[in-house]
Design an enzyme around this catalytic site. Structure first.
Site, PDB file in Angstrom:
ATOM      1  CG  ASP A 184      -0.279   0.201   2.532  1.00  0.00           C
ATOM      2  OD1 ASP A 184       0.978   0.219   2.583  1.00  0.00           O
ATOM      3  OD2 ASP A 184      -0.984   0.359   3.549  1.00  0.00           O
ATOM      4  CG  HIS A 218       9.678 -28.145  10.577  1.00  0.00           C
ATOM      5  ND1 HIS A 218       9.418 -27.672  11.839  1.00  0.00           N
ATOM      6  CD2 HIS A 218      11.006 -28.437  10.544  1.00  0.00           C
ATOM      7  CE1 HIS A 218      10.541 -27.665  12.549  1.00  0.00           C
ATOM      8  NE2 HIS A 218      11.513 -28.130  11.784  1.00  0.00           N
ATOM      9  CG  HIS A 264      11.255 -24.411  11.966  1.00  0.00           C
ATOM     10  ND1 HIS A 264      11.388 -24.389  13.327  1.00  0.00           N
ATOM     11  CD2 HIS A 264      12.416 -24.938  11.482  1.00  0.00           C
ATOM     12  CE1 HIS A 264      12.574 -24.901  13.679  1.00  0.00           C
ATOM     13  NE2 HIS A 264      13.214 -25.223  12.565  1.00  0.00           N
ATOM     14  CB  CYS A 312       1.375  -2.329   4.711  1.00  0.00           C
ATOM     15  SG  CYS A 312       1.261  -3.371   6.175  1.00  0.00           S
ATOM     16  CB  THR A 316       2.823  -2.535  10.885  1.00  0.00           C
ATOM     17  OG1 THR A 316       1.602  -3.030  10.302  1.00  0.00           O
ATOM     18  CG2 THR A 316       2.552  -1.210  11.576  1.00  0.00           C
TER      19      THR A 316
HETATM   20  C1  RB5 Z   1      -1.583   2.795   6.411  1.00  0.00           C
HETATM   21  O1  RB5 Z   1      -1.620   4.020   7.070  1.00  0.00           O
HETATM   22  C2  RB5 Z   1      -1.264   1.686   7.390  1.00  0.00           C
HETATM   23  O2  RB5 Z   1      -2.339   1.482   8.242  1.00  0.00           O
HETATM   24  C3  RB5 Z   1      -0.904   0.428   6.658  1.00  0.00           C
HETATM   25  O3  RB5 Z   1       0.181   0.671   5.832  1.00  0.00           O
HETATM   26  C4  RB5 Z   1      -0.514  -0.776   7.482  1.00  0.00           C
HETATM   27  O4  RB5 Z   1       0.439  -0.435   8.436  1.00  0.00           O
HETATM   28  C5  RB5 Z   1      -1.602  -1.563   8.045  1.00  0.00           C
HETATM   29  O5  RB5 Z   1      -1.396  -2.614   8.667  1.00  0.00           O
END
Ligand code: RB5
Length: 183
Positions: A36, A162, A127, A94, A96
């Site tokens: 994203d 595994h 694994h 993304c 996180t």
């Molecule tokens: C976008 O702002 C953010 O929420 C997205 O990139 C991601 O971290 C969601 O898990």
């Protein structure tokens, strides 16, 4: 075979990132990548890294600029490409790495792992036979992200006990697909 790659300097918004200090060639892997807006810069960096390695075919499923988009749209494109065999493995970015992992793991056959360290990256392959690597651009810096990626690409599933555990996960997917109740 360990190949000593030349040091390569990437310029992005006047920031230089050094990578490619040596890598083990993989056997012509096809990789689907997606992100994203929160992972867009990391996806672009990864795309360039993979192309520079020369041993990996890259298919970019977007997003193609930093405008705000919804991460499930791109996670599902890459997950479906992996599940259908259009590509061998996927990489999703993304903010996180968590949102794309949650979305990708809804697709049967997908084992998406969020990794922020190289040990988890290696274990997710050896694994868990992870077929999608999820990275958070706001969590790991570019140098660590590429090192995590390199380790993940070069690690192989160990099979054996595994495999038995992965098969149990696959059985759960099958039961849900068939609409059977699962305890
Ligand atoms: C976008 O702002 C953010 O929420 C997205 O990139 C991601 O971290 C969601 O898990």
């Amino acid at each position: 075979m360990i190949r000593e790659g030349k040091k390569l300097i990437l310029s992005k918004k006047k920031q230089a990132v050094i990578y490619n200090e040596g890598f083990k060639r993989v056997n012509s892997l096809r990789i689907g990548i997606g992100s994203d807006h929160g992972g867009y810069n990391l996806k672009e960096l990864i795309k360039n890294y993979l192309k520079d390695r020369g041993d990996i075919e890259v298919e970019d499923y977007g997003t193609f600029d930093s405008n705000s988009v919804d991460y499930p749209d791109f996670a599902l494109k890459v997950a479906c490409a992996v599940a259908s065999g259009d590509v061998d493995r996927g990489i999703l970015c993304c903010g996180t790495g968590i949102g794309v992992a949650i979305a990708a793991n809804k697709v049967p056959g997908i084992r998406a792992a969020v990794c922020s360290d190289t040990f988890s990256a290696r274990m997710s392959r050896e694994h868990n036979d992870a077929n999608i690597l999820c990275l958070g651009e706001r969590v790991v810096g570019p140098g660590l992200a590429l090192e995590i990626l390199r380790v993940w690409l070069e690690s192989e599933f160990e099979g054996g006990r595994h495999k038995r555990r992965i098969d149990k996960i696959t059985d759960v997917e099958r039961q849900y697909i068939k609409g059977e109740s699962v305890q």
